[in-house]
Design an enzyme around this catalytic site. Structure first.
Site, PDB file in Angstrom:
ATOM      1  CG  ASP A 197     -26.343 -54.310 -19.469  1.00  0.00           C
ATOM      2  OD1 ASP A 197     -25.709 -54.106 -20.657  1.00  0.00           O
ATOM      3  OD2 ASP A 197     -27.238 -54.880 -19.373  1.00  0.00           O
TER       4      ASP A 197
ATOM      5  CB  CYS B  49     -26.762 -64.077 -19.980  1.00  0.00           C
ATOM      6  SG  CYS B  49     -27.903 -62.512 -19.772  1.00  0.00           S
TER       7      CYS B  49
END
Length: 341
Positions: free
Chosen positions: A220, A11
């Site tokens: 999340d 990410c």
């Protein structure tokens, strides 16, 4: 997997939240279908479309370059990360499709191992891998498009928390910093293995436990970091106080951050959150960890305060390093205050 594939994966490779917000704000609103319950204008974790009074489907996709050298492990992490958005909406995984970019001239056994890792996590989630799409590309990327289901009356949105709610985080922070340090040989094998184990862990188990409690909101923690996703939870009508010393972190990440082994994604997140956060006597390393992009990070749950301890105890009994990390409050001048307590 060859080191040249691991340039800046997970990410940390995502576009910054500020850039995405600027683009999405320019797109026309879609109000022509009343069954679209959650769309791109909601800044939520996945799209939700109502089919019946009892069933809505949840759609998401996520893919990125490798952040670890082992292809099977990379496949597991990428799949766990993509599946996580279903759990962040309170949903149940049903089907998944592979998304693959891979150089055709390279060893296709590597691609096979990546996809094997992804398949294992889809099976663990209780879903079915039903196909996918591949592109011949110079760089490796892998992920999933995932469809799940949820009761339309029991959706976990990310910005519906209430003043007085306790915030519970289910995984440790710091994996972005650790993976970045590992690529340049500055993180030891044990530290990296701990981060990998966390990234491979499905949020399914935390989600299943949470459904027994009065959850008002959930997200999340992924590419926008803890504080970026927390800011989206606050919206325009809430503030919160964060307890820095209570936040579960990888201790090695603190030492690495103190050595300025930090990520470009973390600095983008700092710029995005900007003036919406006040730090009170929080060490520099902890600030960086709170901005650090997380790959397959934990759930951040807003739960009714009276149920927080019971939920926390059940999460811990299931082996999760969960903690109560803050409290939502009525809107103040600053969206987030992080205190060293």
């Amino acid at each position: 997997m060859e080191k040249l594939y691991c340039k800046g994966g997970g990410c940390t490779a995502k576009l910054g939240a500020g850039i995405l917000s600027h683009i999405l704000e320019r797109l026309p609103k879609q109000n022509f279908d009343k069954n679209l319950m959650v769309g791109f204008d909601a800044k939520d974790d996945a799209a939700v479309y109502k089919l019946t009074d009892d069933i809505a489907f949840v759609q998401t996709l996520d893919f990125f370059p490798p952040m670890v050298e082992d292809p099977y492990t990379f496949g597991q992490i990428a799949a766990a990360n993509a599946l996580s958005d279903i759990y962040a909406m309170g949903g149940e995984v049903k089907t998944a499709l592979n998304i693959v970019c891979f150089p055709q001239s390279s060893d296709l056994n590597i691609l096979g191992e990546i996809m094997r890792g992804g398949l294992e996590k889809v099976k663990e989630a209780g879903g079915v891998l039903a196909g996918g799409h591949s592109i011949d590309d110079t760089d490796v990327k892998y992920g999933l498009s995932v469809t799940g289901i949820v009761n339309p009356n029991k959706i976990y949105s990310n910005n519906t928390g209430k003043p007085g709610d306790s915030l519970i985080l289910t995984k440790r922070l710091g994996v972005g910093i650790i993976c970045t340090a590992a690529r340049i040989g500055e993180a030891d094998e044990n530290t990296l293995n701990e981060a990998v184990d966390s990234m491979k862990t499905l949020n399914k188990y935390a989600c299943d436990i949470s459904k027994k409690y009065d959850i008002h909101a959930c997200t999340d923690i992924t590419g926008f970091g803890f504080l970026g996703h927390l800011m989206e939870m606050m919206g325009d009508d809430k503030s919160c106080e964060v307890y820095a010393k209570q936040i579960p972190v990888f201790e090695a990440a603190k030492a690495l951050a103190d050595e300025f082994l930090i990520t470009a994604g973390g600095q983008r997140n700092r710029n995005y959150v900007g003036e919406n956060v006040i730090f009170e006597d929080v060490p520099f390393a902890m600030e960086e960890i709170l901005f650090d992009p997380q790959t397959s990070g934990g759930l951040l749950l807003a739960v009714r305060k009276e149920e927080a301890d019971a939920l926390l105890n059940e999460l811990k009994e299931a082996g999760m390093p969960a903690a109560i990390v803050g409290e939502i409050k009525t809107r103040e001048n600053t969206a987030i205050k992080v205190a060293d307590k």
